[in-house]
Design an enzyme around this catalytic site. Structure first.
Site, PDB file in Angstrom:
ATOM      1  N   GLU A 105     -22.697  30.054  23.646  1.00 49.13           N
ATOM      2  CA  GLU A 105     -23.893  31.173  23.909  1.00 49.13           C
ATOM      3  C   GLU A 105     -25.235  30.397  23.735  1.00 49.13           C
ATOM      4  O   GLU A 105     -26.164  31.283  24.164  1.00 49.13           O
ATOM      5  CB  GLU A 105     -23.632  32.291  23.072  1.00 49.13           C
ATOM      6  CG  GLU A 105     -22.340  33.223  23.231  1.00 49.13           C
ATOM      7  CD  GLU A 105     -22.123  34.187  22.543  1.00 49.13           C
ATOM      8  OE1 GLU A 105     -22.559  34.302  21.458  1.00 49.13           O
ATOM      9  OE2 GLU A 105     -21.539  35.065  22.861  1.00 49.13           O
ATOM     10  N   GLU A 136      -4.448  21.794  12.755  1.00 53.30           N
ATOM     11  CA  GLU A 136      -5.316  22.012  11.779  1.00 53.30           C
ATOM     12  C   GLU A 136      -5.297  21.024  10.532  1.00 53.30           C
ATOM     13  O   GLU A 136      -5.912  21.106   9.565  1.00 53.30           O
ATOM     14  CB  GLU A 136      -5.259  23.559  11.328  1.00 53.30           C
ATOM     15  CG  GLU A 136      -4.016  24.037  10.482  1.00 53.30           C
ATOM     16  CD  GLU A 136      -4.338  25.567  10.103  1.00 53.30           C
ATOM     17  OE1 GLU A 136      -4.153  25.522   8.835  1.00 53.30           O
ATOM     18  OE2 GLU A 136      -4.491  26.456  10.777  1.00 53.30           O
TER      19      GLU A 136
END
Length: 326
Positions: A105, A136
């Site tokens: 963004e 992860e």
């Protein structure tokens, strides 16, 4: 050693590791069980909604308690980015997705280069839509992802992990420090390994979740709020705004083009005809157009003044005023 013997030897090791991890999770606030909610599934839907909403309402206070560490991290990040450094988020699962969201963004909001704010998620872009098992758990994967970015000492790496123990996030911070990069660790547990590994630790303790261990809830909301703070306040410090107006907005669609004109009207009070002329003179650059309208300069001069002020509009306006003063 035969296959059967290898499997037999591996089994106790796997059990020991699992037991150790379970004990570690038992110690985390974000994983705590709340017996008072053990029968929440029996409650009427409006009551569940009210309870969950009340839980969410506690998050901003937890973020506010970390205002000073957040501000210190922002100032350090802005200093490096002013030298041309990048801001890199690194996380897994929800934390990784939130980092990618915040990074994606920045270009339309602040007209940053797509490579200036980067989001890394364990397992790569495919993990945005579907979990990549085991990603992860790898410190090595984090190091490889950062190596691919050719990390430098001017860059910042923000490891994001609700638990504060996720190997990918901790590994990213540890690797970044070996390259001289600035490091920030954002977690939702006190005394986390992630905060300890980073130069700037931010620990937003939101408490146990409504659903035990579901850190996409309060912890995810807290991480989103902190990432908003990091990117937005950093961009303010870098001169990407004029007051609270997004003068570096990239007008890439009709809504943003209309917003650009509204920003110019709010910043300058100029009539529509003058706004259109200023945008034409500056190739559609809103910040430059503000300088044209308020500073009384032409498009090329506005660009020159802004370049000399490292993009800070107020400094460029001050310089334009000095030039106009006999």
């Amino acid at each position: 050693m035969s296959e059967n013997r290898r499997e037999t030897a591996a089994a106790p090791a796997a059990t020991t590791a699992s037991t150790a991890l379970r004990a570690q999770l038992d110690s985390l606030t974000t994983e705590a069980f709340r017996p008072e909610l053990a029968e929440i599934d029996r409650l009427p839907t409006p009551e569940i909604v009210r309870i969950m909403n009340a839980e969410d309402a506690t998050v901003p206070a937890a973020v506010a308690a970390q205002a000073e560490p957040i501000a210190a991290a922002v100032d350090a990040i802005a200093e490096r980015m002013a030298r041309g450094g990048r801001l890199v988020y690194a996380g897994a699962g929800t934390a990784g997705r939130l980092g990618v969201l915040d990074a994606s963004e920045c270009p339309p909001t602040f007209n940053t280069d797509p490579d200036q704010v980067v989001g890394l998620i364990a397992g790569g872009p495919g993990a945005l839509l579907k979990a990549v098992e085991g990603a992860e758990d790898s410190r090595e994967l984090a190091a490889a992802d950062l190596t691919a970015l050719a990390l430098t000492a001017d860059d910042t790496v923000v490891g994001v992990s609700a638990s504060g123990r996720t190997p990918y996030a901790v590994g990213a911070v540890e690797f970044a420090r070996t390259r001289g990069a600035l490091t920030v660790g954002l977690s939702c547990n006190a005394g986390s390994a992630l905060a300890a590994a980073a130069e700037h630790g931010i620990e937003v303790v939101v408490g146990p979740e409504l659903l035990t261990g579901s850190t996409r809830l309060k912890a995810g909301t807290a991480q989103k709020l902190v990432l908003n703070l990091i990117s937005t306040v950093t961009m303010i410090r870098l001169g990407k705004t004029y007051g609270n107006l997004m003068v570096d907005v990239r007008a890439s669609n009709e809504k943003l083009r209309a917003r650009s004109r509204r920003i110019l009207a709010l910043a300058t009070g100029a009539p529509d005809a003058e706004i259109e002329a200023a945008l034409t003179a500056t190739g559609g650059e809103v910040k430059d157009a503000v300088l044209v309208l308020l500073g009384g300069v032409d498009g090329p001069e506005a660009a020159r003044l802004l370049a000399g002020a490292q993009g800070h509009l107020r400094a460029a306006l001050a310089e334009a005023a000095q030039v106009r003063t006999p």
